[in-house]
Design an enzyme around this catalytic site. Sequence first.
Site, PDB file in Angstrom:
ATOM      1  N   LEU A  33       0.811  -1.224   0.000  1.00 34.58           N
ATOM      2  CA  LEU A  33       0.000   0.000   0.000  1.00 34.58           C
ATOM      3  C   LEU A  33       0.846   1.277   0.000  1.00 34.58           C
ATOM      4  O   LEU A  33       1.932   1.307   0.566  1.00 34.58           O
ATOM      5  CB  LEU A  33      -0.899  -0.008   1.238  1.00 34.58           C
ATOM      6  CG  LEU A  33      -1.790  -1.251   1.368  1.00 34.58           C
ATOM      7  CD1 LEU A  33      -2.557  -1.209   2.684  1.00 34.58           C
ATOM      8  CD2 LEU A  33      -2.743  -1.377   0.197  1.00 34.58           C
ATOM      9  N   GLY A  36      -1.749   6.527  -2.244  1.00 38.42           N
ATOM     10  CA  GLY A  36      -2.912   6.448  -3.144  1.00 38.42           C
ATOM     11  C   GLY A  36      -3.984   5.554  -2.533  1.00 38.42           C
ATOM     12  O   GLY A  36      -5.162   5.928  -2.426  1.00 38.42           O
ATOM     13  N   HIS A  37      -3.569   4.342  -2.106  1.00 40.60           N
ATOM     14  CA  HIS A  37      -4.522   3.426  -1.463  1.00 40.60           C
ATOM     15  C   HIS A  37      -5.102   4.061  -0.190  1.00 40.60           C
ATOM     16  O   HIS A  37      -6.298   3.955   0.081  1.00 40.60           O
ATOM     17  CB  HIS A  37      -3.833   2.122  -1.041  1.00 40.60           C
ATOM     18  CG  HIS A  37      -3.258   1.320  -2.161  1.00 40.60           C
ATOM     19  ND1 HIS A  37      -1.907   1.166  -2.341  1.00 40.60           N
ATOM     20  CD2 HIS A  37      -3.863   0.621  -3.149  1.00 40.60           C
ATOM     21  CE1 HIS A  37      -1.690   0.402  -3.392  1.00 40.60           C
ATOM     22  NE2 HIS A  37      -2.848   0.050  -3.902  1.00 40.60           N
ATOM     23  N   LYS A 149      -5.955   6.633 -11.208  1.00 48.31           N
ATOM     24  CA  LYS A 149      -4.707   6.275 -11.896  1.00 48.31           C
ATOM     25  C   LYS A 149      -4.976   5.142 -12.880  1.00 48.31           C
ATOM     26  O   LYS A 149      -4.484   5.139 -14.004  1.00 48.31           O
ATOM     27  CB  LYS A 149      -3.660   5.864 -10.865  1.00 48.31           C
ATOM     28  CG  LYS A 149      -2.582   5.030 -11.466  1.00 48.31           C
ATOM     29  CD  LYS A 149      -1.217   5.496 -11.181  1.00 48.31           C
ATOM     30  CE  LYS A 149      -0.221   4.623 -11.884  1.00 48.31           C
ATOM     31  NZ  LYS A 149      -0.498   3.201 -11.659  1.00 48.31           N
TER      32      LYS A 149
END
Length: 280
Positions: A33, A36-37, A149
């Site tokens: 991770l 972004g996550h 993304k």
Amino acid sequence: MRIIYSADEMQQIANKYRELGKKIGFVPTMGYLHEGHLSLVRKAKEDNDVVFVSIFVNPLQFAPNEDLDKYPRDLRRDEELLKEEGVDFLFYPAVEKMYPDGFQTYVEVEKLTKVLEGKSRPTHFKGVTTVVLKLFNITKPHRAYFGKKDAQQLLVIRRMVKDLNLDIDVVGMPIVREEDGLAMSSRNKYLNEEERKQAVCLYKSLKKAEELINSGETDAKEIIDEMKKVIKSYPLAEIDYISINRLSDLEELKTIEKGNTLVSLAVRIGQTRLIDNMWF
Ligand code: PAF
């Protein structure tokens, strides 16, 4: 945070929360991770009563020549990060449990998956939609969170949700970038120091597109040519594709349609294939 390995148990937990009238937010991931996550997790926390995250490196979405075996994994670190974010349940199934002997049912979004990433990776999206539908059936979310993304993935999942009447709100979240503009990705880990420096070329080319569009350029070919020039000034970069498509159906565009345009690209930096995009 509880870690759940069994799909049946995860489903029972989801049923229990639904019976209690609680809203379930779900963030599917392949682990390793990054920010972004975590931005998806934070939004899921904000919007829902309970948050489920899955970590499953899905073999079905990797072609035989791709990076399934070396895909980065670090469960302990991921666990810590998710605990810190206050995630309630981590679903962490084994491959044999998700795809037991005899497994033979797949989900395919036909048209949207034939272009862009689907052209370069023809079996990829069938693997994504199949696992995502399974994960949806196991975690029974009200809302599911995906990063922009993987723009095409987000559009394909939205299409599947619409076409199959799934009662799930698919939330798309902005790309999170490093300081120099490189889009965060678990695959950035593959880059050596020099490659990492040159990986910024994807972002630089998108900024070029943005600059041109903002100054009134509408000709897709002109924009793509300028983006190519940017990428070509980085010796380690090799273009897979640069494309301008209509967001609503992914048809290739000759002229920019304000509010409905996806500019996207895939570039190899050494052995690593990176993707990025901007929405206009
Ligand atoms: O974007 C990803 O990490 C994966 O494609 C997903 C959605 C978790 C399915 O395996």
